[in-house]
Design an enzyme around this catalytic site. Structure first.
Site, PDB file in Angstrom:
ATOM      1  N   LEU A 128     -57.301   4.472   3.405  1.00 29.67           N
ATOM      2  CA  LEU A 128     -57.462   3.736   2.150  1.00 29.67           C
ATOM      3  C   LEU A 128     -58.923   3.822   1.707  1.00 29.67           C
ATOM      4  O   LEU A 128     -59.229   4.216   0.574  1.00 29.67           O
ATOM      5  CB  LEU A 128     -57.041   2.268   2.354  1.00 29.67           C
ATOM      6  CG  LEU A 128     -57.269   1.302   1.194  1.00 29.67           C
ATOM      7  CD1 LEU A 128     -56.393   1.677  -0.007  1.00 29.67           C
ATOM      8  CD2 LEU A 128     -56.944  -0.145   1.621  1.00 29.67           C
ATOM      9  N   GLU A 369     -60.390  -3.543   8.386  1.00 25.33           N
ATOM     10  CA  GLU A 369     -59.199  -4.199   7.806  1.00 25.33           C
ATOM     11  C   GLU A 369     -59.591  -5.440   6.998  1.00 25.33           C
ATOM     12  O   GLU A 369     -58.874  -6.449   6.969  1.00 25.33           O
ATOM     13  CB  GLU A 369     -58.147  -4.467   8.880  1.00 25.33           C
ATOM     14  CG  GLU A 369     -57.677  -3.145   9.492  1.00 25.33           C
ATOM     15  CD  GLU A 369     -56.257  -3.097   9.969  1.00 25.33           C
ATOM     16  OE1 GLU A 369     -55.479  -3.990   9.631  1.00 25.33           O
ATOM     17  OE2 GLU A 369     -55.927  -2.125  10.667  1.00 25.33           O
TER      18      GLU A 369
END
Ligand code: CAA
Length: 387
Positions: A128, A369
């Site tokens: 990502l 994260e």
């Protein structure tokens, strides 16, 4: 010594034992050396697969264990207590790409990927972030342009755990190339395999901690991805990724608790052996107070994590609770490992004892994260009923 506040089911007790025995035999003896050499042991993937630890939450029809989230997190904590580098592989694989395919994939994608992923024949990664899009993940600039029955991807992905050893990478790229920023909309999720023309592994990071877990950049240079590798709707990839990060953050919380617990256990043992001023240092209140606070924070973090996992398994949205669990556990890991180094004194600062590695490994749990600041934003937004 049992650290769990909540009662474990029979299955959970078995999984915990299996994970503990595996960690003791296959990880603990090598963890310091792997860290020192920044070495990734490739056979671990197959071994974890054989144990069922790479398909923990996948249904049995895809060769998964069909376990609930709590059971998965118990196994993850055990692996993390042995080596956080191995735990991150397990967490990313189980929480992100496999869950994204399970939730949003076509039947053909499920058939092609889920069984080999559960068996440890294909390791999954998640791409990502980019060099200029970290916390602001939806600002990603990797482009995906449709060309007949392919998508052509151009861009650079950053901080990809196992990006150089994975057999598939779930990569997010902008499909709406109009130039208008549309928040999370207009981004697709693509199943990228390393054999695709234009796929290149870039720089490998030289990290402070988690050194036995490879972290790389990936370069997509006119990479042609077959159209059948697009996951679900071409405009919804960011939303899929965010939903999956709700799982992922629970996994990172378990990893952080494993690190903190290991630091606590080493400290308890060391304080009983180490003598100063004529007695074991555990006899001093200064040390007792530290150990008590360490134990309390580990227990509180674990209780919050497993309450969040149980809520998720009841079908509740756990966006803010998974952020809370990750925030609390990662700050616990950093705090507890700092106390552990202090209890060990000079010996905590050198590589002869494991707390030095635990201290370095803890830091990243406050960063990846979603940083601690991002978790606080997610929690604060929920307080005002915002998404
Ligand atoms: N579930 C479902 N949808 C979600 C969601 C969630 N948890 N979070 C956001 N969304 C949706 C929003 O509802 C919104 O949808 P609409 O367009 O319909 O309104 C859309 O996504 C965009 O959301 P926001 O407007 O809130 O987006 P934002 O730009 O303000 O940022 C953010 C949101 C929470 C800050 C997000 O960017 C974020 O979490 N950033 C951190 C990035 C991150 O965690 N990266 C992890 C990298 S992976 C990694 O580290 C793996 C590894 O290898 C270890």
């Amino acid at each position: 010594m049992s650290w769990a506040l909540h009662p474990l089911t029979e299955e959970q007790t078995e999984v915990q034992k299996l994970a503990r025995e595996f960690a003791k035999a296959e990880i603990v003896p090598y963890a310091a050396e792997w860290d020192e050499k920044a070495y990734f042991e490739p056979t671990l993937v197959k071994k974890l697969g054989e144990l069922g630890f790479l398909g923990m939450m996948l249904p049995e029809q895809y060769d998964g264990l069909g376990a609930d989230t709590g059971t998965y997190l118990i196994a993850l904590e055990e692996i993390a207590a042995a080596d956080a580098s191995v735990a991150v592989l397990m967490s990313v694989h189980n929480s992100l790409p496999t869950q994204m395919i399970l939730r949003y994939g076509s039947e053909a994608q499920k058939k092609r990927f889920l069984k080999p992923m559960a068996r440890g024949e294909i390791l999954g990664a998640f791409a990502l972030s980019e060099p200029d899009a970290g916390s602001d993940a939806s600002a990603l600039t990797t482009q995906a342009v449709k060309d007949g029955d392919h998508w052509v991807l151009n861009g650079t992905k950053a901080w990809v755990t196992n990006g150089n050893t994975a057999g598939m990478i779930m990569a997010m790229a902008r499909t709406d190339t109009s130039g208008a920023r549309k928040g999370g909309r207009g981004i697709g999720a693509f199943i990228v395999t390393p054999d695709l023309p234009g796929f290149k592994v870039g720089k490998k990071e030289d990290k402070l901690g988690l050194r036995a877990s490879p972290t790389v950049q990936l370069n997509f240079d006119n990479m042609r991805v077959p159209a059948e590798n697009l996951l679900g709707d071409e405009t919804q990839g960011f939303i899929y990724a965010m939903q999956s990060l709700d799982n992922g953050r629970l996994g990172i919380a378990a990893q952080a608790i494993g690190i903190a617990r290991a630091a606590l256990e080493h400290s308890v043992a060391y304080a009983a052996e180490r003598k100063q001023f004529g007695k074991a240092i555990k006899e001093f209140e200064a040390i007792q107070f530290k150990l008590a606070d360490m134990a309390m924070r580990v227990a509180a973090s674990r209780a919050l994590l497993h309450a969040a996992a149980a809520a998720k398994d009841r079908g509740q949205s756990v966006r803010q609770f998974s952020s809370m669990a990750k925030l609390m556990a990662s700050e616990t890991a950093m705090w507890v490992t700092t106390q552990a180094v202090q209890i060990f004194g000079g010996y905590g600062y050198v590589k002869d004892y494991p707390v030095e590695r635990l201290f370095r490994d803890a830091k990243v749990t406050e960063i990846y994260e979603g940083t601690s600041e991002i978790q606080r934003i997610v929690i604060a937004r929920a307080l005002y009923g915002q998404s």
